[in-house]
Each structure stands twice: as structure tokens, then as C-alpha cells.
Design an enzyme around this catalytic site. Structure first.
Site, mmCIF file in Angstrom:
data_model
loop_
_atom_site.group_PDB
_atom_site.id
_atom_site.type_symbol
_atom_site.label_atom_id
_atom_site.label_comp_id
_atom_site.label_asym_id
_atom_site.label_seq_id
_atom_site.Cartn_x
_atom_site.Cartn_y
_atom_site.Cartn_z
ATOM 1 N N GLY A 22 0.779 -1.233 0.000
ATOM 2 C CA GLY A 22 0.000 0.000 0.000
ATOM 3 C C GLY A 22 0.815 1.290 0.000
ATOM 4 O O GLY A 22 1.741 1.459 -0.810
ATOM 5 N N ILE A 23 0.469 2.183 0.905
ATOM 6 C CA ILE A 23 1.098 3.511 0.951
ATOM 7 C C ILE A 23 2.592 3.401 1.270
ATOM 8 O O ILE A 23 3.418 4.141 0.720
ATOM 9 C CB ILE A 23 0.369 4.403 1.981
ATOM 10 C CG1 ILE A 23 -1.067 4.701 1.507
ATOM 11 C CG2 ILE A 23 1.126 5.712 2.222
ATOM 12 C CD1 ILE A 23 -1.967 5.333 2.574
ATOM 13 N N ASP A 63 8.291 -5.087 14.181
ATOM 14 C CA ASP A 63 6.941 -4.801 14.659
ATOM 15 C C ASP A 63 7.042 -3.437 15.342
ATOM 16 O O ASP A 63 7.703 -3.307 16.376
ATOM 17 C CB ASP A 63 6.484 -5.878 15.649
ATOM 18 C CG ASP A 63 5.083 -5.618 16.195
ATOM 19 O OD1 ASP A 63 4.627 -4.446 16.166
ATOM 20 O OD2 ASP A 63 4.449 -6.574 16.672
ATOM 21 N N ASN A 90 4.420 4.900 8.963
ATOM 22 C CA ASN A 90 3.288 4.542 8.105
ATOM 23 C C ASN A 90 2.568 3.264 8.537
ATOM 24 O O ASN A 90 1.367 3.133 8.296
ATOM 25 C CB ASN A 90 3.814 4.384 6.660
ATOM 26 C CG ASN A 90 2.826 3.663 5.772
ATOM 27 O OD1 ASN A 90 1.828 4.243 5.338
ATOM 28 N ND2 ASN A 90 3.078 2.379 5.512
ATOM 29 N N TYR A 158 -9.167 2.262 16.007
ATOM 30 C CA TYR A 158 -8.472 2.833 14.846
ATOM 31 C C TYR A 158 -8.659 4.351 14.825
ATOM 32 O O TYR A 158 -7.699 5.113 14.711
ATOM 33 C CB TYR A 158 -9.006 2.211 13.557
ATOM 34 C CG TYR A 158 -8.310 2.703 12.307
ATOM 35 C CD1 TYR A 158 -7.028 2.276 11.988
ATOM 36 C CD2 TYR A 158 -8.928 3.613 11.446
ATOM 37 C CE1 TYR A 158 -6.382 2.726 10.845
ATOM 38 C CE2 TYR A 158 -8.295 4.066 10.302
ATOM 39 C CZ TYR A 158 -7.023 3.627 10.007
ATOM 40 O OH TYR A 158 -6.373 4.078 8.880
ATOM 41 N N LYS A 162 -5.683 7.157 15.462
ATOM 42 C CA LYS A 162 -5.302 8.099 14.408
ATOM 43 C C LYS A 162 -5.522 9.545 14.859
ATOM 44 O O LYS A 162 -4.801 10.450 14.438
ATOM 45 C CB LYS A 162 -6.079 7.792 13.131
ATOM 46 C CG LYS A 162 -5.675 6.466 12.482
ATOM 47 C CD LYS A 162 -4.203 6.487 12.074
ATOM 48 C CE LYS A 162 -3.785 5.224 11.342
ATOM 49 N NZ LYS A 162 -2.366 5.271 10.922
ATOM 50 N N THR A 195 -5.748 0.187 -0.984
ATOM 51 C CA THR A 195 -4.690 -0.654 -0.392
ATOM 52 C C THR A 195 -5.326 -1.816 0.377
ATOM 53 O O THR A 195 -6.543 -1.876 0.559
ATOM 54 C CB THR A 195 -3.832 0.144 0.612
ATOM 55 O OG1 THR A 195 -4.625 0.418 1.763
ATOM 56 C CG2 THR A 195 -3.300 1.441 0.033
HETATM 57 N N1 NAD Z 1 -5.852 2.783 2.801
HETATM 58 C C1 NAD Z 1 -6.571 3.745 3.334
HETATM 59 O O1 NAD Z 1 -7.712 4.000 2.911
HETATM 60 C C2 NAD Z 1 -5.989 4.581 4.446
HETATM 61 C C3 NAD Z 1 -6.675 5.746 4.802
HETATM 62 C C4 NAD Z 1 -6.175 6.522 5.831
HETATM 63 C C5 NAD Z 1 -5.007 6.161 6.465
HETATM 64 N N2 NAD Z 1 -4.351 5.026 6.098
HETATM 65 C C6 NAD Z 1 -3.128 4.696 6.823
HETATM 66 O O2 NAD Z 1 -2.060 4.501 5.908
HETATM 67 C C7 NAD Z 1 -1.088 3.631 6.510
HETATM 68 C C8 NAD Z 1 -0.712 2.553 5.518
HETATM 69 O O3 NAD Z 1 -1.841 1.715 5.313
HETATM 70 P P1 NAD Z 1 -2.185 1.062 3.908
HETATM 71 O O4 NAD Z 1 -3.490 1.599 3.499
HETATM 72 O O5 NAD Z 1 -1.041 1.182 2.981
HETATM 73 O O6 NAD Z 1 -2.419 -0.449 4.402
HETATM 74 P P2 NAD Z 1 -1.731 -1.837 4.029
HETATM 75 O O7 NAD Z 1 -2.446 -2.838 4.862
HETATM 76 O O8 NAD Z 1 -1.683 -2.005 2.558
HETATM 77 O O9 NAD Z 1 -0.239 -1.662 4.564
HETATM 78 C C9 NAD Z 1 0.073 -1.618 5.924
HETATM 79 C C10 NAD Z 1 1.442 -2.249 6.125
HETATM 80 O O10 NAD Z 1 1.784 -2.133 7.504
HETATM 81 C C11 NAD Z 1 2.308 -3.373 7.937
HETATM 82 N N3 NAD Z 1 2.111 -3.511 9.371
HETATM 83 C C12 NAD Z 1 0.953 -3.713 10.029
HETATM 84 N N4 NAD Z 1 1.177 -3.797 11.347
HETATM 85 C C13 NAD Z 1 2.507 -3.631 11.522
HETATM 86 C C14 NAD Z 1 3.354 -3.609 12.650
HETATM 87 N N5 NAD Z 1 2.875 -3.816 13.896
HETATM 88 N N6 NAD Z 1 4.685 -3.370 12.476
HETATM 89 C C15 NAD Z 1 5.181 -3.206 11.232
HETATM 90 N N7 NAD Z 1 4.435 -3.225 10.122
HETATM 91 C C16 NAD Z 1 3.121 -3.447 10.264
HETATM 92 C C17 NAD Z 1 1.569 -4.422 7.140
HETATM 93 O O11 NAD Z 1 2.257 -5.661 7.118
HETATM 94 C C18 NAD Z 1 1.459 -3.749 5.782
HETATM 95 O O12 NAD Z 1 2.566 -4.035 4.967
HETATM 96 C C19 NAD Z 1 -1.720 3.100 7.799
HETATM 97 O O13 NAD Z 1 -1.209 3.812 8.906
HETATM 98 C C20 NAD Z 1 -3.187 3.407 7.611
HETATM 99 O O14 NAD Z 1 -3.862 3.559 8.831
HETATM 100 C C21 NAD Z 1 -4.817 4.230 5.099
#
Ligand code: NAD
Length: 260
Positions: A22-23, A63, A90, A158, A162, A195
Site C-alpha cells: 500500500g502507501i 513490529d 506509516n 483505529y 489516528k 490498499t
Molecule cells: N488505505 C486507506 O484508505 C488509508 C486511509 C487513511 C489512512 N491510512 C493509513 O495509511 C497507513 C498505511 O496503510 P495502507 O493503506 O497502505 O495499508 P496496508 O495494509 O496495505 O499496509 C500496511 C502495512 O503495515 C504493515 N504492518 C501492520 N502492522 C505492523 C506492525 N505492527 N509493524 C510493522 N508493520 C506493520 C503491514 O504488514 C502492511 O505491509 C496506515 O497507517 C493506515 O492507517 C490508510
């Protein structure tokens, strides 16, 4: 989106957590394209290693909720690359529990990963950034969510974690400025982004993806590369007076009156 990448981050060293997907994955790709050396970390070793290998980044298993691991991660970046300029906190998770059904373990885990992990990352990064060759300098970017401003009834932990990230970032930013450190700390607030985390949220709340896409007047989800572009801007030297700030990357979702 147009390719605006360039070597704006040449000579800089970054840590990106949650790099496997993802991001985070898009951010590793973007920061590398902009010239930075990158240490990506994730709990998902196979996907994290593959992603980092693809983009010429280094990988470490982490982690983010394990506070004792953070100094080692920062020390690895400094030992390998000589300094630390950028931290992107992230990594994050959803918990899928409302105030009606959240149990203690679920609450503790989502706060530990999303909020405590971000604090521990800031603390460890600042300890290294203040000793950077040439003087204390750096840019920390913490990833919050529009749920910090308009929370999800279906995920109390969550949303609360945040919300905490937003205020944490401002406290970190102002403390660093008061110390005379050129270490900035800002928050990126993504809206609904295509994502894995949204796929997991969809399992808890069927129809959520389409619903959140329609809340943006653009009527679509973000591409993770669009969020990574905002992160790369805050990481760069183009915004030296930006600290304690919040960048919304939500396609206008929170800028429109409900119902219009
Ligand atoms: N996708 C959305 O719509 C969205 C919206 C707002 C905020 N976010 C935020 O963006 C960030 C990235 O999320 P994403 O959407 O790319 O999700 P994603 O699930 O695609 O990626 C998250 C990554 O974090 C890793 N991860 C999870 N727990 C972990 C831990 N304890 N230690 C290390 N790594 C860990 C996962 O293995 C994964 O690779 C997050 O903080 C999420 O809350 C996402």
C-alpha cells in the site's frame, strides 16, 4: 498522475515502516525515485524484502509496537547510510471493533501499533537526527487518517489511535522547534486509498469501499502513489517552515457539506 519525481532527496536517508504494501510500498518507490537511501521495515518479511529488493532499498523486520526494537532500527540506518534524515511512520492496522464490542486485547493492540509505535519511532529518530553530521536536522512524517476527523463508529480503536497521531505530531514538532533542532514533524491524512487495509475494513463493513469512494467529490479512491507524493514533499527541503502541519490527501472528502 504525472511523474513529478526527481532527485530532490539525493543524499538523504529514510526509514519507512509498513513498507511491504500500500502507501508504505508506494513511499519506498517514490523516495528511491527522488534519490534517497531507504530502510524499509515491516512485520511481513517476505513481501517487505521483495518490495525493498525491487526498489534498491534495504529491509529490516520490525513490529513497530515493540519499543525496544526501535533504537536498533535507527542504529541500522545510521550504521549503513551514515545519517537519518526522514522517518515515515506509516505502519498501521484496523481493529474492526466498535465501542459496543471492543475487548481489551483488541484495543491495546491497535493503540500499540498505530499510536505507541509512532511515538517510539519519533523518539528513536530524533535521538539520531539531532546528531546528524552538519547539525540537528530531519523530517518526520506520521500517517493519520480522515477517521481522526470524522471517525468510524465501527472502529473505535483505529479512529482514536489516528486522532492521537495528529496531536502527537504537533507535540513532537513544537518540542523539536523549541530545542532549536531543524527537525520537522508533520502529519499526512489520507482519505480512502486503494490498499490492503481498505480490503480488511471492507470485510468488517461490507460496502465500505464504494461508500467511502463516493464521499469524495472526485468519486474515487486514491492511488497510493498520490499519498506518497505528499509524503515526499514533506520529506524534502522544499517546505522548511512546515512543521506541526497536516496535509489532507482525501480527494476533497472532508471539504464538502454532507449531502452535497
Ligand atoms: N488505505 C486507506 O484508505 C488509508 C486511509 C487513511 C489512512 N491510512 C493509513 O495509511 C497507513 C498505511 O496503510 P495502507 O493503506 O497502505 O495499508 P496496508 O495494509 O496495505 O499496509 C500496511 C502495512 O503495515 C504493515 N504492518 C501492520 N502492522 C505492523 C506492525 N505492527 N509493524 C510493522 N508493520 C506493520 C503491514 O504488514 C502492511 O505491509 C496506515 O497507517 C493506515 O492507517 C490508510
Amino acid at each position: 498522475m504525472p511523474d513529478l519525481s526527481g532527485p530532490k532527496l539525493l543524499g538523504k536517508v529514510a526509514i519507512v515502516t509498513g513498507c511491504a504494501s500500500g502507501i508504505g510500498a508506494a513511499t519506498v518507490k517514490r523516495l528511491r525515485a527522488d534519490g534517497a537511501e531507504v530502510l524499509g521495515t515491516d512485520i511481513d518479511v517476505a513481501a517487505g524484502e521483495a518490495l525493498c529488493h525491487e526498489h534498491g532499498a534495504r529491509f529490516a523486520q520490525q513490529d513497530v509496537s515493540d519499543r525496544s526494537r526501535w533504537p536498533d532500527i535507527v542504529a541500522e540506518a545510521v550504521a549503513v547510510f551514515g545519517r537519518l534524515d526522514i522517518l515515515v511512520n506509516n505502519a498501521g492496522m484496523v481493529s474492526g471493533a466498535s465501542i459496543g464490542d471492543v475487548d481489551d486485547d483488541t484495543w491495546d493492540r491497535v493503540i500499540a501499533v498505530n499510536l505507541t509505535g509512532t511515538m517510539a519511532g519519533c523518539r528513536a529518530a530524533i535521538a539520531a537526527m539531532k546528531d546528524n553530521p552538519g547539525g540537528a536536522s530531519g523530517s518526520i512524517i506520521n500517517i493519520s487518517s480522515t477517521t481522526a476527523m470524522a471517525p468510524l463508529p465501527s472502529d473505535v480503536g483505529y479512529s482514536a489511535s489516528k486522532g492521537g497521531v495528529r496531536v502527537l505530531s504537533k507535540s513532537v514538532a513544537t518540542w523539536c522547534a523549541q530545542q532549536g533542532y531543524a527537525i520537522r514533524c508533520n502529519t499526512v491524512i489520507p482519505g480512502a486509498t486503494e490498499t490492503g487495509i481498505l480490503d480488511k475494513a471492507e470485510q468488517v463493513t461490507p460496502g465500505l469501499k464504494a461508500a467511502v469512494a463516493s464521499t469524495s467529490p472526485m468519486n474515487r479512491l486514491a492511488d497510493p502513489a498520490e499519498t506518497a507524493a505528499a509524503i515526499a514533499f514533506l520529506a524534502s527541503d522544499e517546505c522548511p517552515f512546515m512543521t506541526g502541519a497536516e496535509l489532507l490527501v482525501d480527494g476533497g472528502a472532508l471539504s464538502i457539506h454532507p449531502g452535497f
